[in-house]
Design an enzyme around this catalytic site. Structure first.
Site, PDB file in Angstrom:
ATOM      1  N   TYR A  71     -10.074 -39.460 -22.774  1.00  0.00           N
ATOM      2  CA  TYR A  71      -8.860 -39.389 -23.583  1.00  0.00           C
ATOM      3  C   TYR A  71      -8.250 -40.780 -23.741  1.00  0.00           C
ATOM      4  O   TYR A  71      -8.282 -41.598 -22.818  1.00  0.00           O
ATOM      5  CB  TYR A  71      -7.877 -38.416 -22.917  1.00  0.00           C
ATOM      6  CG  TYR A  71      -6.458 -38.530 -23.408  1.00  0.00           C
ATOM      7  CD1 TYR A  71      -6.140 -38.263 -24.734  1.00  0.00           C
ATOM      8  CD2 TYR A  71      -5.441 -38.911 -22.541  1.00  0.00           C
ATOM      9  CE1 TYR A  71      -4.829 -38.379 -25.191  1.00  0.00           C
ATOM     10  CE2 TYR A  71      -4.138 -39.018 -22.979  1.00  0.00           C
ATOM     11  CZ  TYR A  71      -3.837 -38.762 -24.311  1.00  0.00           C
ATOM     12  OH  TYR A  71      -2.557 -38.883 -24.756  1.00  0.00           O
TER      13      TYR A  71
ATOM     14  N   LYS B   3      -1.916 -28.337 -22.668  1.00  0.00           N
ATOM     15  CA  LYS B   3      -2.899 -27.780 -23.577  1.00  0.00           C
ATOM     16  C   LYS B   3      -3.076 -26.272 -23.328  1.00  0.00           C
ATOM     17  O   LYS B   3      -2.131 -25.524 -23.453  1.00  0.00           O
ATOM     18  CB  LYS B   3      -4.208 -28.557 -23.427  1.00  0.00           C
ATOM     19  CG  LYS B   3      -4.044 -30.085 -23.459  1.00  0.00           C
ATOM     20  CD  LYS B   3      -3.331 -30.589 -24.688  1.00  0.00           C
ATOM     21  CE  LYS B   3      -3.392 -32.097 -24.874  1.00  0.00           C
ATOM     22  NZ  LYS B   3      -2.533 -32.880 -23.979  1.00  0.00           N
TER      23      LYS B   3
ATOM     24  N   ARG C 147      12.744 -32.167  -5.878  1.00  0.00           N
ATOM     25  CA  ARG C 147      11.738 -33.233  -5.982  1.00  0.00           C
ATOM     26  C   ARG C 147      10.591 -32.994  -5.014  1.00  0.00           C
ATOM     27  O   ARG C 147       9.469 -33.463  -5.223  1.00  0.00           O
ATOM     28  CB  ARG C 147      12.381 -34.609  -5.728  1.00  0.00           C
ATOM     29  CG  ARG C 147      11.392 -35.777  -5.841  1.00  0.00           C
ATOM     30  CD  ARG C 147      12.104 -37.113  -5.929  1.00  0.00           C
ATOM     31  NE  ARG C 147      12.986 -37.356  -4.799  1.00  0.00           N
ATOM     32  CZ  ARG C 147      12.590 -37.864  -3.623  1.00  0.00           C
ATOM     33  NH1 ARG C 147      11.315 -38.163  -3.415  1.00  0.00           N
ATOM     34  NH2 ARG C 147      13.455 -38.064  -2.668  1.00  0.00           N
TER      35      ARG C 147
ATOM     36  N   ASP D 255     -11.578 -34.370 -15.379  1.00  0.00           N
ATOM     37  CA  ASP D 255     -10.636 -33.866 -16.374  1.00  0.00           C
ATOM     38  C   ASP D 255     -11.284 -32.665 -17.052  1.00  0.00           C
ATOM     39  O   ASP D 255     -12.257 -32.803 -17.792  1.00  0.00           O
ATOM     40  CB  ASP D 255     -10.315 -34.964 -17.393  1.00  0.00           C
ATOM     41  CG  ASP D 255      -9.235 -34.534 -18.395  1.00  0.00           C
ATOM     42  OD1 ASP D 255      -9.086 -33.318 -18.627  1.00  0.00           O
ATOM     43  OD2 ASP D 255      -8.572 -35.413 -18.956  1.00  0.00           O
TER      44      ASP D 255
END
Length: 417
Positions: free
Chosen positions: A122, A230, A69, A205
């Site tokens: 988005y 992506k 983690r 972004d």
């Protein structure tokens, strides 16, 4: 022999990995483990002191592994390699793009703060900004890519929220219309609004351009965000996100990530590491294909308008100037208005044979979708129509197939409309 500086695409094969630590394996193994053994108790103490910010790591000290983690070799090596493209100080990889976006915004915004952001963004980001952040007392002001600096300031003045702006979030090119936002202009705005006590950071972004075709950190941004699902992942077989920037800012982002627990797992890190090796060559092929597809669509009688960066001309004014300043490629994303509306758009989408009807983008296969009823369906309808996300808009993510086959598929689908 003089020192040689390798390009990122060459360093993707080996940077940050020591085969001698993994039985000589030429490729980094998947470190599918939850925890790591310390050589001695003193090491555990030292590692935790750094992990929890009780002291800074010394220059000669190697950051120790504690628990997946907090840190994992697959993530650390992938983060190091990803930094090479954007010349970032550090990177944080998340289990999704929204994990990266939400963590960044939550780390740098507090109740009572205001977020200035570009429109459109988005659909998931739009929902988070307009429906989640307000629950935490964080308001927002949206501005469109075609507003100049004076108009943005005027909008902030009219909102009465200008003095509360603490973060600027931009998406450029915008999904799905390829509208461009001037990062440098917003850097000027941030510098004018900031105070010595209250810096204003800019996050961008950069998913549409990927880390190859645009570098926001060199254009005035403080942080760059990717849906690594992506282009970076690029094979439709993982979900991931990334946030990059100066080391001190990413340290804050990673601290938030540690306690939210939304870091990517080792297998996802390993898949991203694999994909980074072919990132540039994939994106170059996709961009070449997109140019041929756009040229075909530009002259088709059933297509009203094509939203493609390669169509920008000097007469397009600021959009063309931003493109020349910020982007090194036309990209592989395009959208077009089909003559008619939803009925005609759906008929086209239902008629493709090679291109898959699916959301997401940037993968090896070509994908098509209907933003108004799919990815951006939660965006306010009046705003959607204002920014050209109408019922006649179709978005295509161009893959690595043979361009002639893609054009044949688009042509036969348009014939059925």
């Amino acid at each position: 022999m003089s020192e040689h500086s390798f390009s990122p695409e060459s360093l993707m094969m080996s940077f940050g990995y020591k085969p001698e630590l993994s039985e000589g394996a030429i490729k980094c193994p998947i470190f599918q483990t939850s925890t790591f053994a310390f050589k001695k108790a003193e090491d555990g103490k030292a590692f935790f002191e750094v992990a929890y910010g009780k002291r800074e790591k010394s220059d000669e000290e190697e950051l120790g592994l504690i628990y997946s983690r907090l840190n994992n070799p697959n993530l650390q090596i992938t983060e190091d390699r990803l930094c090479l493209w954007d010349k970032a100080g550090d990177a944080a990889i998340f289990e999704s793009g929204m994990g990266a976006i939400s963590s960044m915004l939550m780390e740098f915004l507090n109740p009572g703060d205001v977020l200035l952001h570009s429109v459109p963004v988005y659909g998931g980001t739009d929902h988070f900004i307009n429906h989640v952040l307000p629950k935490w007392g964080i308001q927002s002001v949206g501005v469109n890519p075609y507003q100049d600096k004076a108009e943005v300031i005027q909008e902030l003045d009219a909102s009465g929220l200008k003095d509360k702006v603490r973060f600027i979030y931009l998406e450029t090119p915008a999904n799905p219309t390829n509208a461009l936002v001037d990062i440098g202009m917003f850097r000027e705005i941030a510098n004018e609004l900031r105070t010595e006590e209250e810096p204003i950071y800019i996050g961008v972004d950069n998913t549409y351009m990927g880390p190859v075709w645009q570098h926001p950190l060199q254009l005035g941004a403080d942080l760059v965000i990717y849906s690594a699902t992506k282009y970076i992942g690029g094979h439709s077989d993982l979900v991931a996100g990334a946030c990059l920037g100066a080391a001190d800012l990413i340290k804050r982002v990673k601290g938030f990530r540690t306690f939210m627990g939304n870091m990517a797992g080792p297998h996802t890190g390993w898949l991203l590491m694999r994909s980074l090796e072919t990132l540039k060559i994939r994106m170059e092929k996709q961009a070449a294909n997109a140019e041929e597809v756009a040229n075909f669509l530009n002259t088709h009688p059933k297509v009203e308008k094509v939203y493609y960066l390669g169509n920008l001309k000097p007469e397009d004014g600021c959009q063309y100037e931003i493109f020349k300043k910020q982007c090194s490629s036309n990209g592989a994303m395009l959208a077009f208005d089909i003559r008619g509306g939803e009925k005609e758009a759906f008929k086209f989408l239902n008629s493709t044979k090679l291109i898959k009807l699916a959301v997401s983008l940037g993968s090896t296969e070509s994908l098509a979708e209907h933003p108004a009823t799919m990815t951006h369906s939660d965006v306010d309808e009046e705003l959607r129509n204002k920014i050209n996300i109408t019922s006649k808009l179709v978005r295509i993510s161009v893959g690595v197939e043979d361009a002639k086959d893609l054009i044949w598929d688009i042509e036969q689908a348009l014939e059925k409309v």
